[in-house]
Design a protein around this motif. Structure first.
Motif, PDB file in Angstrom:
ATOM      1  N   ILE A 181     -10.068  -4.641  -2.151  1.00  0.00           N
ATOM      2  CA  ILE A 181      -9.063  -5.699  -2.041  1.00  0.00           C
ATOM      3  C   ILE A 181      -8.098  -5.634  -3.218  1.00  0.00           C
ATOM      4  O   ILE A 181      -6.878  -5.563  -3.052  1.00  0.00           O
ATOM      5  N   TRP A 182      -8.645  -5.654  -4.431  1.00  0.00           N
ATOM      6  CA  TRP A 182      -7.792  -5.666  -5.616  1.00  0.00           C
ATOM      7  C   TRP A 182      -7.105  -4.325  -5.829  1.00  0.00           C
ATOM      8  O   TRP A 182      -5.980  -4.268  -6.336  1.00  0.00           O
ATOM      9  N   GLY A 183      -7.751  -3.238  -5.413  1.00  0.00           N
ATOM     10  CA  GLY A 183      -7.109  -1.925  -5.492  1.00  0.00           C
ATOM     11  C   GLY A 183      -5.897  -1.836  -4.576  1.00  0.00           C
ATOM     12  O   GLY A 183      -4.864  -1.277  -4.953  1.00  0.00           O
ATOM     13  N   SER A 184      -6.013  -2.401  -3.371  1.00  0.00           N
ATOM     14  CA  SER A 184      -4.867  -2.388  -2.451  1.00  0.00           C
ATOM     15  C   SER A 184      -3.737  -3.276  -2.977  1.00  0.00           C
ATOM     16  O   SER A 184      -2.557  -2.940  -2.817  1.00  0.00           O
ATOM     17  N   MET A 185      -4.093  -4.382  -3.613  1.00  0.00           N
ATOM     18  CA  MET A 185      -3.060  -5.244  -4.203  1.00  0.00           C
ATOM     19  C   MET A 185      -2.334  -4.517  -5.336  1.00  0.00           C
ATOM     20  O   MET A 185      -1.106  -4.568  -5.437  1.00  0.00           O
ATOM     21  N   LEU A 186      -3.098  -3.841  -6.193  1.00  0.00           N
ATOM     22  CA  LEU A 186      -2.481  -3.100  -7.299  1.00  0.00           C
ATOM     23  C   LEU A 186      -1.659  -1.925  -6.791  1.00  0.00           C
ATOM     24  O   LEU A 186      -0.590  -1.617  -7.345  1.00  0.00           O
ATOM     25  N   LEU A 187      -2.122  -1.261  -5.748  1.00  0.00           N
ATOM     26  CA  LEU A 187      -1.366  -0.152  -5.167  1.00  0.00           C
ATOM     27  C   LEU A 187      -0.034  -0.641  -4.581  1.00  0.00           C
ATOM     28  O   LEU A 187       1.006   0.017  -4.740  1.00  0.00           O
ATOM     29  N   ALA A 188      -0.051  -1.800  -3.939  1.00  0.00           N
ATOM     30  CA  ALA A 188       1.193  -2.380  -3.407  1.00  0.00           C
ATOM     31  C   ALA A 188       2.144  -2.745  -4.551  1.00  0.00           C
ATOM     32  O   ALA A 188       3.349  -2.523  -4.460  1.00  0.00           O
ATOM     33  N   LEU A 189       1.584  -3.267  -5.643  1.00  0.00           N
ATOM     34  CA  LEU A 189       2.405  -3.604  -6.803  1.00  0.00           C
ATOM     35  C   LEU A 189       3.030  -2.350  -7.405  1.00  0.00           C
ATOM     36  O   LEU A 189       4.222  -2.336  -7.732  1.00  0.00           O
ATOM     37  N   ILE A 190       2.250  -1.294  -7.512  1.00  0.00           N
ATOM     38  CA  ILE A 190       2.764  -0.029  -8.046  1.00  0.00           C
ATOM     39  C   ILE A 190       3.839   0.532  -7.122  1.00  0.00           C
ATOM     40  O   ILE A 190       4.864   1.039  -7.585  1.00  0.00           O
ATOM     41  N   PHE A 191       3.625   0.434  -5.818  1.00  0.00           N
ATOM     42  CA  PHE A 191       4.635   0.917  -4.870  1.00  0.00           C
ATOM     43  C   PHE A 191       5.936   0.131  -5.003  1.00  0.00           C
ATOM     44  O   PHE A 191       7.022   0.699  -4.927  1.00  0.00           O
ATOM     45  N   ASN A 192       5.827  -1.202  -5.196  1.00  0.00           N
ATOM     46  CA  ASN A 192       7.028  -2.006  -5.402  1.00  0.00           C
ATOM     47  C   ASN A 192       7.736  -1.664  -6.704  1.00  0.00           C
ATOM     48  O   ASN A 192       8.936  -1.864  -6.823  1.00  0.00           O
ATOM     49  N   MET A 193       6.992  -1.171  -7.669  1.00  0.00           N
ATOM     50  CA  MET A 193       7.566  -0.847  -8.970  1.00  0.00           C
ATOM     51  C   MET A 193       8.139   0.572  -9.054  1.00  0.00           C
ATOM     52  O   MET A 193       8.678   0.949 -10.082  1.00  0.00           O
ATOM     53  N   LEU A 194       8.019   1.341  -7.982  1.00  0.00           N
ATOM     54  CA  LEU A 194       8.610   2.677  -7.986  1.00  0.00           C
ATOM     55  C   LEU A 194      10.118   2.589  -8.168  1.00  0.00           C
ATOM     56  O   LEU A 194      10.751   1.694  -7.607  1.00  0.00           O
ATOM     57  N   PRO A 195      10.692   3.498  -8.922  1.00  0.00           N
ATOM     58  CA  PRO A 195      12.141   3.421  -9.168  1.00  0.00           C
ATOM     59  C   PRO A 195      12.958   3.945  -7.986  1.00  0.00           C
ATOM     60  O   PRO A 195      13.633   4.960  -8.078  1.00  0.00           O
ATOM     61  N   LEU A 196      12.890   3.264  -6.873  1.00  0.00           N
ATOM     62  CA  LEU A 196      13.636   3.660  -5.678  1.00  0.00           C
ATOM     63  C   LEU A 196      14.988   2.959  -5.605  1.00  0.00           C
ATOM     64  O   LEU A 196      15.761   3.225  -4.698  1.00  0.00           O
ATOM     65  N   GLY A 197      15.232   2.081  -6.537  1.00  0.00           N
ATOM     66  CA  GLY A 197      16.429   1.249  -6.452  1.00  0.00           C
ATOM     67  C   GLY A 197      16.117   0.057  -5.570  1.00  0.00           C
ATOM     68  O   GLY A 197      15.644   0.218  -4.452  1.00  0.00           O
ATOM     69  N   ARG A 198      16.317  -1.109  -6.052  1.00  0.00           N
ATOM     70  CA  ARG A 198      15.940  -2.317  -5.310  1.00  0.00           C
ATOM     71  C   ARG A 198      17.106  -2.772  -4.439  1.00  0.00           C
ATOM     72  O   ARG A 198      18.052  -3.367  -4.924  1.00  0.00           O
ATOM     73  N   ALA A 199      17.036  -2.470  -3.180  1.00  0.00           N
ATOM     74  CA  ALA A 199      18.045  -2.913  -2.217  1.00  0.00           C
ATOM     75  C   ALA A 199      17.554  -4.196  -1.554  1.00  0.00           C
ATOM     76  O   ALA A 199      16.343  -4.389  -1.391  1.00  0.00           O
ATOM     77  N   PRO A 200      18.452  -5.088  -1.162  1.00  0.00           N
ATOM     78  CA  PRO A 200      18.006  -6.351  -0.561  1.00  0.00           C
ATOM     79  C   PRO A 200      17.270  -6.179   0.768  1.00  0.00           C
ATOM     80  O   PRO A 200      16.510  -7.048   1.164  1.00  0.00           O
ATOM     81  N   TRP A 201      17.470  -5.083   1.470  1.00  0.00           N
ATOM     82  CA  TRP A 201      16.844  -4.886   2.771  1.00  0.00           C
ATOM     83  C   TRP A 201      15.450  -4.277   2.683  1.00  0.00           C
ATOM     84  O   TRP A 201      14.748  -4.198   3.673  1.00  0.00           O
ATOM     85  N   MET A 202      15.037  -3.835   1.494  1.00  0.00           N
ATOM     86  CA  MET A 202      13.723  -3.189   1.353  1.00  0.00           C
ATOM     87  C   MET A 202      12.596  -4.208   1.508  1.00  0.00           C
ATOM     88  O   MET A 202      12.662  -5.299   0.939  1.00  0.00           O
ATOM     89  N   PRO A 203      11.567  -3.858   2.260  1.00  0.00           N
ATOM     90  CA  PRO A 203      10.440  -4.794   2.411  1.00  0.00           C
ATOM     91  C   PRO A 203       9.645  -4.911   1.118  1.00  0.00           C
ATOM     92  O   PRO A 203       9.550  -3.971   0.336  1.00  0.00           O
ATOM     93  N   ASP A 204       9.098  -6.077   0.906  1.00  0.00           N
ATOM     94  CA  ASP A 204       8.288  -6.361  -0.277  1.00  0.00           C
ATOM     95  C   ASP A 204       6.828  -6.123   0.108  1.00  0.00           C
ATOM     96  O   ASP A 204       6.197  -6.954   0.757  1.00  0.00           O
ATOM     97  N   LEU A 205       6.297  -4.987  -0.286  1.00  0.00           N
ATOM     98  CA  LEU A 205       4.944  -4.617   0.109  1.00  0.00           C
ATOM     99  C   LEU A 205       3.892  -5.523  -0.517  1.00  0.00           C
ATOM    100  O   LEU A 205       2.853  -5.788   0.091  1.00  0.00           O
ATOM    101  N   VAL A 206       4.152  -6.024  -1.710  1.00  0.00           N
ATOM    102  CA  VAL A 206       3.202  -6.955  -2.340  1.00  0.00           C
ATOM    103  C   VAL A 206       3.083  -8.216  -1.483  1.00  0.00           C
ATOM    104  O   VAL A 206       1.978  -8.731  -1.289  1.00  0.00           O
TER     105      VAL A 206
END
Length: 172
Positions: A18-43
Protein backbone atom coordinates in the motif's frame (compact mmCIF):
# COMPACT_ATOMS: atom_id res chain seq x y z
CA UNK A 1 -20.01 -7.88 4.45
CA UNK A 2 -22.28 -9.57 1.96
CA UNK A 3 -20.52 -10.14 -1.34
CA UNK A 4 -22.02 -9.86 -4.80
CA UNK A 5 -22.44 -13.11 -6.71
CA UNK A 6 -19.31 -13.89 -8.69
CA UNK A 7 -17.14 -11.44 -6.74
CA UNK A 8 -13.73 -12.84 -5.97
CA UNK A 9 -12.54 -13.06 -2.36
CA UNK A 10 -9.38 -11.01 -1.90
CA UNK A 11 -6.40 -11.62 0.35
CA UNK A 12 -5.60 -8.94 2.95
CA UNK A 13 -3.66 -6.00 1.57
CA UNK A 14 0.02 -5.87 2.47
CA UNK A 15 0.83 -2.53 4.19
CA UNK A 16 4.23 -2.44 2.48
CA UNK A 17 2.52 -2.72 -0.90
CA UNK A 18 0.00 0.00 0.00
CA UNK A 19 2.61 2.53 1.09
CA UNK A 20 4.99 1.48 -1.69
CA UNK A 21 2.33 2.18 -4.31
CA UNK A 22 1.63 5.56 -2.71
CA UNK A 23 5.33 6.45 -2.76
CA UNK A 24 5.67 5.22 -6.35
CA UNK A 25 2.76 7.46 -7.41
CA UNK A 26 4.40 10.38 -5.60
CA UNK A 27 7.70 9.72 -7.37
CA UNK A 28 5.89 9.48 -10.71
CA UNK A 29 4.22 12.85 -10.05
CA UNK A 30 7.61 14.32 -9.23
CA UNK A 31 9.20 13.28 -12.53
CA UNK A 32 10.41 16.31 -14.47
CA UNK A 33 7.91 15.93 -17.31
CA UNK A 34 6.74 19.51 -17.08
CA UNK A 35 3.53 20.11 -15.18
CA UNK A 36 0.74 20.73 -17.67
CA UNK A 37 -2.79 21.42 -16.39
CA UNK A 38 -4.23 18.46 -18.33
CA UNK A 39 -1.89 15.85 -16.80
CA UNK A 40 -3.60 13.43 -14.41
CA UNK A 41 -2.56 13.49 -10.78
CA UNK A 42 -1.52 9.91 -10.07
CA UNK A 43 -1.19 10.52 -6.33
CA UNK A 44 -4.85 11.56 -6.23
CA UNK A 45 -5.95 8.42 -8.10
CA UNK A 46 -3.94 6.05 -5.88
CA UNK A 47 -5.01 7.96 -2.77
CA UNK A 48 -8.69 7.60 -3.67
CA UNK A 49 -8.19 3.93 -4.52
CA UNK A 50 -6.61 3.08 -1.15
CA UNK A 51 -9.05 5.34 0.73
CA UNK A 52 -11.87 3.31 -0.80
CA UNK A 53 -10.31 -0.14 -0.38
CA UNK A 54 -8.35 0.36 2.87
CA UNK A 55 -9.88 3.33 4.72
CA UNK A 56 -8.36 2.32 8.06
CA UNK A 57 -4.80 2.32 6.69
CA UNK A 58 -4.85 5.25 4.26
CA UNK A 59 -6.86 8.18 5.46
CA UNK A 60 -6.98 11.90 5.80
CA UNK A 61 -3.65 12.17 7.62
CA UNK A 62 -1.81 10.38 4.82
CA UNK A 63 -3.59 12.58 2.28
CA UNK A 64 -2.40 15.68 4.12
CA UNK A 65 1.23 14.50 4.24
CA UNK A 66 1.27 13.57 0.54
CA UNK A 67 -0.39 16.89 -0.26
CA UNK A 68 2.30 18.80 1.60
CA UNK A 69 4.95 16.84 -0.28
CA UNK A 70 3.35 17.81 -3.60
CA UNK A 71 3.10 21.46 -2.48
CA UNK A 72 6.78 21.55 -1.63
CA UNK A 73 7.77 19.82 -4.84
CA UNK A 74 5.70 22.06 -7.12
CA UNK A 75 6.49 25.20 -5.07
CA UNK A 76 2.76 25.76 -4.86
CA UNK A 77 1.04 27.64 -2.08
CA UNK A 78 1.69 25.53 1.02
CA UNK A 79 -1.52 23.64 1.73
CA UNK A 80 -3.05 23.85 -1.74
CA UNK A 81 -2.59 20.17 -2.60
CA UNK A 82 -2.88 19.20 1.07
CA UNK A 83 -6.40 20.65 1.31
CA UNK A 84 -7.36 19.14 -2.04
CA UNK A 85 -6.07 15.66 -1.14
CA UNK A 86 -7.62 15.83 2.33
CA UNK A 87 -11.06 16.64 0.88
CA UNK A 88 -10.57 13.94 -1.74
CA UNK A 89 -9.72 11.35 0.88
CA UNK A 90 -12.62 12.41 3.11
CA UNK A 91 -15.18 12.07 0.31
CA UNK A 92 -13.66 8.77 -0.84
CA UNK A 93 -13.92 7.34 2.67
CA UNK A 94 -17.48 8.67 2.89
CA UNK A 95 -18.61 6.73 -0.19
CA UNK A 96 -16.34 3.67 0.11
CA UNK A 97 -19.01 1.19 1.23
CA UNK A 98 -21.42 2.16 -1.52
CA UNK A 99 -18.72 2.36 -4.18
CA UNK A 100 -17.51 -1.21 -3.67
CA UNK A 101 -20.91 -2.60 -4.71
CA UNK A 102 -20.46 -1.34 -8.26
CA UNK A 103 -18.38 -2.69 -11.10
CA UNK A 104 -15.06 -1.02 -11.84
CA UNK A 105 -16.33 1.02 -14.83
CA UNK A 106 -19.27 2.24 -12.73
CA UNK A 107 -16.83 3.13 -9.96
CA UNK A 108 -14.88 5.25 -12.44
CA UNK A 109 -18.03 7.21 -13.21
CA UNK A 110 -18.73 7.70 -9.51
CA UNK A 111 -15.25 8.91 -8.57
CA UNK A 112 -15.28 11.42 -11.44
CA UNK A 113 -17.07 14.10 -9.31
CA UNK A 114 -14.46 13.59 -6.58
CA UNK A 115 -11.66 14.37 -9.01
CA UNK A 116 -13.55 17.40 -10.32
CA UNK A 117 -13.99 18.66 -6.74
CA UNK A 118 -10.28 18.18 -5.99
CA UNK A 119 -9.23 20.16 -9.04
CA UNK A 120 -11.83 22.83 -8.28
CA UNK A 121 -10.40 23.25 -4.77
CA UNK A 122 -6.87 23.60 -6.15
CA UNK A 123 -8.04 26.08 -8.78
CA UNK A 124 -10.03 28.13 -6.23
CA UNK A 125 -7.03 28.40 -3.91
CA UNK A 126 -4.78 29.34 -6.82
CA UNK A 127 -7.19 32.03 -8.03
CA UNK A 128 -7.87 33.45 -4.55
CA UNK A 129 -4.16 33.94 -3.95
CA UNK A 130 -3.71 35.81 -7.22
CA UNK A 131 -2.52 33.03 -9.51
CA UNK A 132 -3.25 32.88 -13.20
CA UNK A 133 -5.97 30.73 -14.73
CA UNK A 134 -4.29 27.65 -16.26
CA UNK A 135 -6.77 27.40 -19.12
CA UNK A 136 -9.64 25.14 -20.00
CA UNK A 137 -7.27 22.20 -20.52
CA UNK A 138 -7.59 21.77 -16.75
CA UNK A 139 -10.91 20.01 -17.41
CA UNK A 140 -9.09 17.12 -19.10
CA UNK A 141 -7.29 16.04 -15.89
CA UNK A 142 -10.38 14.73 -13.99
CA UNK A 143 -11.48 12.84 -17.11
CA UNK A 144 -8.02 11.27 -17.46
CA UNK A 145 -7.99 10.35 -13.76
CA UNK A 146 -11.38 8.66 -14.09
CA UNK A 147 -10.16 6.77 -17.14
CA UNK A 148 -7.13 5.62 -15.13
CA UNK A 149 -9.38 4.19 -12.39
CA UNK A 150 -9.91 0.74 -14.04
CA UNK A 151 -6.18 0.41 -14.80
CA UNK A 152 -5.21 1.34 -11.25
CA UNK A 153 -7.85 -1.04 -9.87
CA UNK A 154 -6.48 -3.96 -11.85
CA UNK A 155 -2.86 -3.20 -10.98
CA UNK A 156 -3.34 -2.54 -7.27
CA UNK A 157 -5.73 -5.42 -6.62
CA UNK A 158 -3.60 -7.97 -8.50
CA UNK A 159 -1.50 -9.02 -5.47
CA UNK A 160 -4.66 -9.65 -3.45
CA UNK A 161 -6.34 -12.00 -5.91
CA UNK A 162 -6.76 -15.56 -4.70
CA UNK A 163 -6.00 -18.65 -6.72
CA UNK A 164 -9.05 -19.32 -8.93
CA UNK A 165 -8.96 -23.12 -8.47
CA UNK A 166 -10.99 -24.03 -5.35
CA UNK A 167 -10.99 -27.62 -4.16
CA UNK A 168 -12.65 -29.51 -1.30
CA UNK A 169 -10.01 -28.36 1.23
CA UNK A 170 -10.04 -24.76 0.01
CA UNK A 171 -13.64 -23.86 -0.87
CA UNK A 172 -13.08 -20.10 -1.09
Amino acid sequence: MIMRPGQQLLLPANPVFIWGSMLLALIFNMLPLGRAPWMPDLVAVVLVFWSVHQPLRVGIGAAFIFGLAMDVHQTALLGQHALSYTALSFFAITIHRRLLWFTVPSQAVQVFPLFIAAHAIELAIRMITGGIFPGWALLIAPVAESLLWPVVSILLLAPQRRAPDPDENRPL
